[in-house]
Design a protein around this motif. Sequence first.
Motif, short mmCIF file in Angstrom:
data_model
loop_
_atom_site.label_atom_id
_atom_site.label_comp_id
_atom_site.label_asym_id
_atom_site.label_seq_id
_atom_site.Cartn_x
_atom_site.Cartn_y
_atom_site.Cartn_z
N GLN A 62 0.82 -1.21 0.00
CA GLN A 62 0.00 0.00 0.00
C GLN A 62 0.86 1.27 0.00
N PRO A 63 1.69 1.44 -1.03
CA PRO A 63 2.57 2.62 -1.07
C PRO A 63 1.84 3.86 -1.60
N TYR A 64 0.77 4.20 -0.94
CA TYR A 64 -0.03 5.35 -1.35
C TYR A 64 -0.82 5.83 -0.14
N GLY A 65 -1.40 6.98 -0.28
CA GLY A 65 -2.27 7.53 0.75
C GLY A 65 -3.16 8.57 0.11
N PHE A 66 -4.04 9.14 0.89
CA PHE A 66 -4.95 10.17 0.41
C PHE A 66 -4.72 11.46 1.19
N LEU A 67 -4.78 12.58 0.50
CA LEU A 67 -4.71 13.88 1.13
C LEU A 67 -5.98 14.64 0.76
N VAL A 68 -6.78 14.97 1.77
CA VAL A 68 -8.01 15.72 1.56
C VAL A 68 -7.67 17.19 1.79
N GLN A 69 -7.87 18.00 0.75
CA GLN A 69 -7.49 19.41 0.84
C GLN A 69 -8.39 20.24 -0.07
N ASP A 70 -9.04 21.24 0.49
CA ASP A 70 -9.87 22.18 -0.28
C ASP A 70 -10.88 21.48 -1.19
N HIS A 71 -11.69 20.60 -0.65
CA HIS A 71 -12.74 19.88 -1.39
C HIS A 71 -12.17 19.01 -2.52
N SER A 72 -10.93 18.59 -2.37
CA SER A 72 -10.31 17.69 -3.33
C SER A 72 -9.67 16.53 -2.56
N ILE A 73 -9.67 15.37 -3.19
CA ILE A 73 -9.02 14.19 -2.62
C ILE A 73 -7.87 13.82 -3.55
N TYR A 74 -6.65 13.94 -3.04
CA TYR A 74 -5.46 13.58 -3.81
C TYR A 74 -5.06 12.16 -3.46
N LEU A 75 -4.83 11.35 -4.48
CA LEU A 75 -4.23 10.04 -4.29
C LEU A 75 -2.73 10.25 -4.44
N VAL A 76 -2.00 9.99 -3.38
CA VAL A 76 -0.58 10.31 -3.32
C VAL A 76 0.24 9.03 -3.34
N ASP A 120 -0.30 21.86 -1.81
CA ASP A 120 0.58 22.47 -0.82
C ASP A 120 0.89 21.50 0.31
N GLY A 121 2.11 21.55 0.78
CA GLY A 121 2.48 20.77 1.96
C GLY A 121 2.77 19.30 1.73
N LEU A 122 3.03 18.91 0.49
CA LEU A 122 3.35 17.51 0.22
C LEU A 122 4.85 17.30 0.41
N PRO A 123 5.26 16.43 1.33
CA PRO A 123 6.69 16.23 1.61
C PRO A 123 7.46 15.63 0.44
N GLU A 124 8.76 15.74 0.53
CA GLU A 124 9.68 15.15 -0.45
C GLU A 124 9.47 13.64 -0.50
N GLY A 125 9.56 13.05 -1.67
CA GLY A 125 9.39 11.61 -1.82
C GLY A 125 7.95 11.18 -2.10
N LEU A 126 7.03 12.12 -2.07
CA LEU A 126 5.63 11.83 -2.38
C LEU A 126 5.23 12.58 -3.63
N ARG A 127 4.38 11.97 -4.44
CA ARG A 127 3.92 12.66 -5.65
C ARG A 127 2.44 12.41 -5.83
N PRO A 128 1.71 13.45 -6.26
CA PRO A 128 0.28 13.24 -6.50
C PRO A 128 0.08 12.42 -7.76
N ALA A 129 -0.66 11.34 -7.65
CA ALA A 129 -0.92 10.48 -8.82
C ALA A 129 -2.23 10.87 -9.49
N ALA A 130 -3.20 11.29 -8.67
CA ALA A 130 -4.53 11.63 -9.20
C ALA A 130 -5.24 12.51 -8.19
N VAL A 131 -6.25 13.22 -8.68
CA VAL A 131 -7.08 14.03 -7.79
C VAL A 131 -8.54 13.87 -8.18
N TYR A 132 -9.40 13.84 -7.16
CA TYR A 132 -10.84 13.80 -7.36
C TYR A 132 -11.40 15.04 -6.69
N HIS A 133 -12.10 15.88 -7.46
CA HIS A 133 -12.69 17.10 -6.92
C HIS A 133 -14.13 16.79 -6.50
N MET A 134 -14.41 17.01 -5.22
CA MET A 134 -15.75 16.74 -4.68
C MET A 134 -16.70 17.88 -5.00
#
Length: 134
Positions: A62-76, A120-134
């Motif tokens: 599971q080398p991924y996570g989700f970041l919820v930010q400003d009504h968007s869900i980023y798959l990181v 904003d605020g995504l640390p080094e070594g992580l990259r956004p793969a996709a985003v879903y706008h709610m």
Amino acid sequence: MSQIDVRAEQQYYAPKKGVHDLVHMGSWSNKSGLDEMMDFYDDMLWQSFYAASLSPSYLNRQPYGFLVQDHSIYLVQQEDAYTDNLDAALDLGIVMLHFSAVASQWAGQVRWELSPAAPDGLPEGLRPAAVYHM
């Protein structure tokens, strides 16, 4: 005679990460407000993240996570020494499918935007793969 090098590697790979391990609020590693946002276990958003947490991944990493930010869900996507690019792409597609299968019952058709700009605020070594706008 062929030159086959067989190597056995035995390690314990972690069990599945739960929703609270995968989902971050506003910035990476921030968990405050997560329960309130998802309104606990009845909420379709929680069910969508739960389905994503159960999706299979290469070696169960599971080398991924989700970041919820400003009504968007980023798959990181997180860097992982055990997962190559092909397996990582497959893992990300599977987790998007699991999330979307449940979220579409709540939000209609779910469309992921691939390779978005980094939030904003995504640390080094992580990259956004996709985003879903709610």
